[in-house]
Scaffold this motif. Structure first.
Motif, mmCIF file in Angstrom:
data_model
loop_
_atom_site.group_PDB
_atom_site.id
_atom_site.type_symbol
_atom_site.label_atom_id
_atom_site.label_comp_id
_atom_site.label_asym_id
_atom_site.label_seq_id
_atom_site.Cartn_x
_atom_site.Cartn_y
_atom_site.Cartn_z
ATOM 1 N N CYS A 1 0.836 -1.217 0.000
ATOM 2 C CA CYS A 1 0.000 0.000 0.000
ATOM 3 C C CYS A 1 0.866 1.260 0.000
ATOM 4 O O CYS A 1 0.545 2.238 -0.689
ATOM 5 C CB CYS A 1 -0.928 0.003 1.211
ATOM 6 S SG CYS A 1 -2.163 -1.319 1.208
ATOM 7 N N GLU A 2 1.970 1.236 0.762
ATOM 8 C CA GLU A 2 2.830 2.421 0.834
ATOM 9 C C GLU A 2 3.507 2.674 -0.508
ATOM 10 O O GLU A 2 3.589 3.816 -0.966
ATOM 11 C CB GLU A 2 3.886 2.216 1.931
ATOM 12 C CG GLU A 2 4.725 3.456 2.213
ATOM 13 C CD GLU A 2 5.915 3.585 1.290
ATOM 14 O OE1 GLU A 2 6.271 4.736 0.948
ATOM 15 O OE2 GLU A 2 6.477 2.553 0.901
ATOM 16 N N ARG A 3 3.986 1.635 -1.165
ATOM 17 C CA ARG A 3 4.633 1.822 -2.466
ATOM 18 C C ARG A 3 3.615 2.245 -3.526
ATOM 19 O O ARG A 3 3.927 3.024 -4.431
ATOM 20 C CB ARG A 3 5.338 0.542 -2.905
ATOM 21 C CG ARG A 3 6.568 0.208 -2.092
ATOM 22 C CD ARG A 3 7.726 1.173 -2.354
ATOM 23 N NE ARG A 3 7.682 2.368 -1.542
ATOM 24 C CZ ARG A 3 8.498 3.392 -1.682
ATOM 25 N NH1 ARG A 3 9.408 3.381 -2.624
ATOM 26 N NH2 ARG A 3 8.411 4.437 -0.888
ATOM 27 N N PHE A 4 2.399 1.718 -3.445
ATOM 28 C CA PHE A 4 1.321 2.165 -4.341
ATOM 29 C C PHE A 4 1.088 3.655 -4.130
ATOM 30 O O PHE A 4 0.942 4.424 -5.093
ATOM 31 C CB PHE A 4 0.033 1.376 -4.057
ATOM 32 C CG PHE A 4 -1.089 1.670 -5.019
ATOM 33 C CD1 PHE A 4 -1.807 2.861 -4.946
ATOM 34 C CD2 PHE A 4 -1.446 0.748 -5.988
ATOM 35 C CE1 PHE A 4 -2.836 3.133 -5.824
ATOM 36 C CE2 PHE A 4 -2.481 1.004 -6.873
ATOM 37 C CZ PHE A 4 -3.180 2.199 -6.796
ATOM 38 N N ALA B 1 4.968 -4.784 -7.274
ATOM 39 C CA ALA B 1 3.541 -4.872 -7.579
ATOM 40 C C ALA B 1 2.842 -3.548 -7.278
ATOM 41 O O ALA B 1 2.021 -3.069 -8.068
ATOM 42 C CB ALA B 1 2.903 -6.002 -6.775
ATOM 43 N N GLY B 2 3.170 -2.940 -6.134
ATOM 44 C CA GLY B 2 2.563 -1.656 -5.792
ATOM 45 C C GLY B 2 2.920 -0.576 -6.770
ATOM 46 O O GLY B 2 2.049 0.206 -7.213
ATOM 47 N N LEU C 1 1.172 -1.352 -10.373
ATOM 48 C CA LEU C 1 -0.272 -1.107 -10.405
ATOM 49 C C LEU C 1 -0.585 0.382 -10.278
ATOM 50 O O LEU C 1 -1.458 0.907 -10.980
ATOM 51 C CB LEU C 1 -0.958 -1.892 -9.281
ATOM 52 C CG LEU C 1 -1.015 -3.412 -9.462
ATOM 53 C CD1 LEU C 1 -1.640 -4.066 -8.244
ATOM 54 C CD2 LEU C 1 -1.811 -3.773 -10.710
ATOM 55 N N SER C 2 0.126 1.073 -9.396
ATOM 56 C CA SER C 2 -0.172 2.490 -9.195
ATOM 57 C C SER C 2 0.185 3.309 -10.429
ATOM 58 O O SER C 2 -0.520 4.261 -10.771
ATOM 59 C CB SER C 2 0.594 3.020 -7.985
ATOM 60 O OG SER C 2 1.995 2.957 -8.197
ATOM 61 N N THR C 3 1.274 2.939 -11.115
ATOM 62 C CA THR C 3 1.679 3.679 -12.302
ATOM 63 C C THR C 3 0.713 3.455 -13.451
ATOM 64 O O THR C 3 0.628 4.275 -14.365
ATOM 65 C CB THR C 3 3.105 3.271 -12.725
ATOM 66 O OG1 THR C 3 3.960 3.286 -11.584
ATOM 67 C CG2 THR C 3 3.661 4.236 -13.735
ATOM 68 N N ILE C 4 -0.027 2.359 -13.409
ATOM 69 C CA ILE C 4 -1.084 2.126 -14.403
ATOM 70 C C ILE C 4 -2.365 2.846 -14.019
ATOM 71 O O ILE C 4 -3.010 3.499 -14.858
ATOM 72 C CB ILE C 4 -1.353 0.613 -14.555
ATOM 73 C CG1 ILE C 4 -0.138 -0.101 -15.151
ATOM 74 C CG2 ILE C 4 -2.578 0.369 -15.427
ATOM 75 C CD1 ILE C 4 -0.270 -1.615 -15.171
ATOM 76 N N ILE C 5 -2.728 2.788 -12.752
ATOM 77 C CA ILE C 5 -4.052 3.254 -12.312
ATOM 78 C C ILE C 5 -4.119 4.775 -12.161
ATOM 79 O O ILE C 5 -5.069 5.411 -12.649
ATOM 80 C CB ILE C 5 -4.442 2.559 -10.989
ATOM 81 C CG1 ILE C 5 -4.642 1.061 -11.227
ATOM 82 C CG2 ILE C 5 -5.690 3.184 -10.392
ATOM 83 C CD1 ILE C 5 -4.840 0.248 -9.966
#
Length: 788
Positions: free
Chosen positions: A91-94, A238-239, A242-246
């Motif tokens: 969650c923090e890396r996201f 993974a974080g 996903l965050s760079t996509i979302i």
């Protein structure tokens, strides 16, 4: 096993609902109270009230044991606590990478900063994020401990993310409801406060979370600990992936109370929400963690040792004192030989770190310069539309592909060819790949520049001409002679450095255009003699890949044009509408008159174009009304595809795999067993310095062309690469274990000197309590370091 059987005999066969409730309360209390290390009933009146009752029923010891065992429980050999830590890290890396992915575009399009200043602030923020880990490590090891440091700085981190989300809400200062904040300094101030808090939070917890996860394992769980770090690294990737996509998708949405704008509040708000989740998850598992007390920070001890050596050498700079083999040997009067030997090993590696920041200066521009480059490119991949800030996902995707290939295929093949591909040689090759990546970026930029419009400088003006008369017209504008057919426009803008006369059949019109501006001069039929109207044009490429569209109404009545929720307002006869930003895709425009008659006109739009849609004087409502609407291209759409960035991402990722992974491996292999954290801090410091180099060059170079800046960075890295190769050639690999083994036993002279110094210390210093903190120890107490 016998004990277990005896407990089984005393266990009641049935448990009443009252006991069940007390059992659940006990477990919840153990999870929340953070007092699981004490095997006793918490001293509250509620517990004391039921204590005897529980003992009488034989459940007191049972409940407490179950509570305690639940906290020590494992799943597949792993402590339950590490699952909270892994989820927290994801969650923090996201949160961090999601916010960072859209940050440079937020600076450019929301705060209205130019490319250079946006790049400078972006890299200043990244540099701060890599400077604060040193502070976090010192605070955790010397004062608060890892657990409290993570909690406190996560709260700071969360507040920073929330402040960033609030700063992106344009409606809070948009009093005239035009979609543009009226108090920009407030938004800038909130943004800077948010970024500083985020940098303190993410940097401060960076060195703590992984180490805290390792603390959850016992000495007999080495295999599980190794697997944990692999899972931990996977959660980071993974974080970030996903965050760079979302978050770019969220940014591309439109939101707002009074006016619809790009949804930066949502793009920052979701990472803020994930940070809240990360904090809650970490707190929920607090009762299950193995928390070690702070025991002093090795970096502080190393700095003290180096400081004493320098000071002592300066005091004995006279030639009457004999020279010593190494300048660190001047710390021998106060510090143990083992510590001095370890510091020497660390300094030897840190010396090799000096050229490394230049690599990171190039690498971290993926989130700044390369993202800005993508805004001028075509992101239509057919099945999906890629946002400019989503191109950053290429890097983590390639990482997942290349790391196993390089480790399992490439390196073994090189070894079979009897090539001594040492770690330092690998790092040199990684630098070369990074330089090649920027050469590739420069080549792409040259192609992009050829497609960009040439806007007027401050000394000239530009004009385009449109003929709305139903006959061809010979035109002379200054020294330019051309003919415009009926209902057509000149192909490109003409440049004028002074006022000029526009000569039409039977009419001459003097024109004086403002320098640095673009205009469209429209020729209308006004009786026998044609007349002209001059309209202002845009002088910049449309932002964020949108298309600026306007209507020219040559019809005899007032018309209104819309595209979805976008409104071009009322367009009077022989006038031009306002510009409206229309997204990429098939745009369907609806044109209505005062009688509510409607005409639908469709046009396929790309990225970054500008069009004037001419409604001809012959326009009539009906099934073929679109035939009387013609499109004039003022700015061509982006024609260089974003796929051309993939080669530069591939090269920089190969460089990262060969350079970064190898660099960490080399640092650990050459570091003393208790000083790997010092080299980790030094490695992070090279990233910070690399980002500082970017902001210095971005502000100082001021090159007119972006491709030239890319070549400058590539050239600087190649120069540094040669220097690093020379340094690596003269580097001698060592085995820290063997060197440390030489100091495992203190020599008799060392023991005698140690005892004399301890006696002197007792005469000068009063005895302290046994429970005093280790970080308050005196320098003299740092001598007994020979015990590993």
């Amino acid at each position: 096993m016998a004990e277990s059987g005896e407990k089984e005999k005393t266990r009641p066969k049935t448990v009443s609902p009252t006991f069940t409730i007390l059992f659940v309360i006990c477990i919840l209390y153990c999870l929340i109270s953070n007092k699981t290390e004490r095997m006793e009933v918490p001293p509250s009146s509620g517990w004391l009230k039921y204590k005897n009752f529980l003992i009488d029923n034989g459940l007191y010891i049972y409940v407490l044991n179950v509570c305690f065992l639940s906290l020590q429980a494992t799943v597949c050999g792993y402590p339950i606590s590490i699952f909270f830590i892994v989820v927290n890290e994801f969650c923090e890396r996201f949160s961090y990478y999601g916010m960072r992915a859209v940050l440079v575009l937020y600076f450019k399009y929301f705060l209205r900063w130019d490319d250079d200043f946006a790049t400078t602030i972006y890299h200043t923020f990244v540099a701060l994020c890599y400077l604060t880990p040193i502070l976090g490590a010192i605070v955790a090891d010397s004062w608060l401990g890892k657990f409290k440091t993570i909690i406190y700085l996560s709260i700071v981190y969360t507040v920073g993310q929330i402040v960033m989300a609030v700063s992106a809400i344009h409606d809070i200062t948009d009093t005239n409801r035009d979609g543009v904040p009226d108090n920009m300094p407030l938004h800038v101030a909130l943004s800077m406060v948010g970024l500083i808090l985020i940098a303190l939070g993410t940097g401060g917890i960076k060195p703590c979370v992984a180490a805290f996860g390792g603390d959850q394992f016992g000495d007999h769980q080495e295999k599980q600990r190794g697997t944990f770090f692999s899972i931990f690294y996977l959660s980071i990737n993974a974080g970030s992936l996903l965050s760079t996509i979302i978050t770019p998708i969220l940014r591309a949405q439109e939101c707002g109370i009074h006016s619809q704008q790009k949804c930066y509040p949502l793009a920052f708000g979701v990472p803020a929400a994930l940070m809240v989740v990360a904090l809650i998850v970490f707190i929920v598992g607090s009762g299950m963690y193995n928390k070690t007390a702070p025991q002093g920070n090795i970096m502080v001890k190393v700095c003290k040792c180096i400081g004493f050596a320098i000071k002592n050498r300066f005091r004995h700079r006279s030639t009457q004192y004999p020279k010593r083999e190494h300048w660190m040997d001047w710390a021998d009067e106060k510090y143990a030989k083992l510590l001095i030997a370890q510091v020497k090993m660390v300094l030897k590696v840190l010396f090799l770190y000096i050229p490394l920041p230049m690599f990171w200066a190039l690498f971290d521009q993926q989130g700044s310069r390369w993202t800005l480059q993508a805004t001028t490119m075509d992101g239509d991949f057919g099945v999906l539309i890629i946002q400019p800030d989503q191109m950053q996902t290429v890097n983590p995707i390639l990482i997942l592909i290349l790391v196993p290939i390089v480790d399992s295929v490439l390196y073994p093949l090189i070894a079979k060819c009897n090539v001594n591909f040492t770690p330092l040689r690998r790092m040199t090759v990684g630098m070369v790949f990074a330089a090649l990546a920027f050469v590739a970026a420069a080549l792409v930029q040259i192609q992009i520049d050829q497609t960009l419009p040439k806007f007027p400088s401050d000394s000239v003006s530009q004009a385009k001409f449109i003929n709305m008369v139903n006959t061809s017209l010979p035109i002379k504008a200054g020294t330019n002679n051309f003919t415009l057919e009926a209902y057509t426009a000149s192909e490109d803008f003409l440049t004028f450095d002074d006022s000029f006369n526009l000569i039409l059949p039977n009419a001459t019109y003097p024109n004086s255009l403002k320098n640095g501006s673009r205009y469209t001069i429209v020729i209308f039929q006004d009786g026998v003699i044609p007349s002209t109207e001059t309209f202002n044009d845009t002088t910049q490429k449309p932002e964020q890949g949108a298309n600026t569209i306007r209507f020219l109404n040559g019809f005899s009545s007032v018309l209104n044009a819309t595209m979805g929720s976008l409104d071009f307002k009322a367009i009077t006869s022989n006038s031009m509408s306002i510009y409206v930003d229309v997204p990429q895709g098939n745009a369907e425009f609806r044109i209505k008159n005062e009688a509510e008659e409607e005409c639908i006109y469709s046009q396929e739009l790309g990225f970054g174009s500008s069009y004037t849609l001419m409604i001809l004087p012959t326009f009539t409502f009906g099934p073929n009304c679109a035939d009387s609407i013609r499109s004039v291209m003022d700015i061509r759409p982006n024609t260089i595809h974003m796929a051309w960035q993939i080669p530069q991402y591939f090269l920089i990722t190969v460089g990262e795999v060969v350079f970064s992974v190898t660099g960490l491996e080399f640092s650990y292999s050459q570091a003393p067993s208790n000083m790997k954290a010092v080299l980790q801090a030094g490695w992070l410091l090279t990233v910070a310095v690399g980002n500082i180099i970017v902001l210095v060059i971005a502000e100082a170079a001021k090159l007119p062309d972006q491709w030239a800046e890319y070549i400058l960075f590539a050239s600087l890295l190649m120069v540094v690469c040669v220097i690093f190769a020379i340094m690596a050639h003269y580097y001698t690999y060592i085995d820290p274990t063997k060197i440390e083994a030489q100091f495992a036993e203190i020599s008799p002279d060392e023991k005698k000197r140690k005892n004399s110094m301890e006696m002197a210390s007792k005469d000068k210093v009063k005895p302290r309590d046994e429970g005093s903190s280790s970080d308050s120890s005196s320098d003299e107490e740092e001598i007994p370091q020979s015990k590993m």
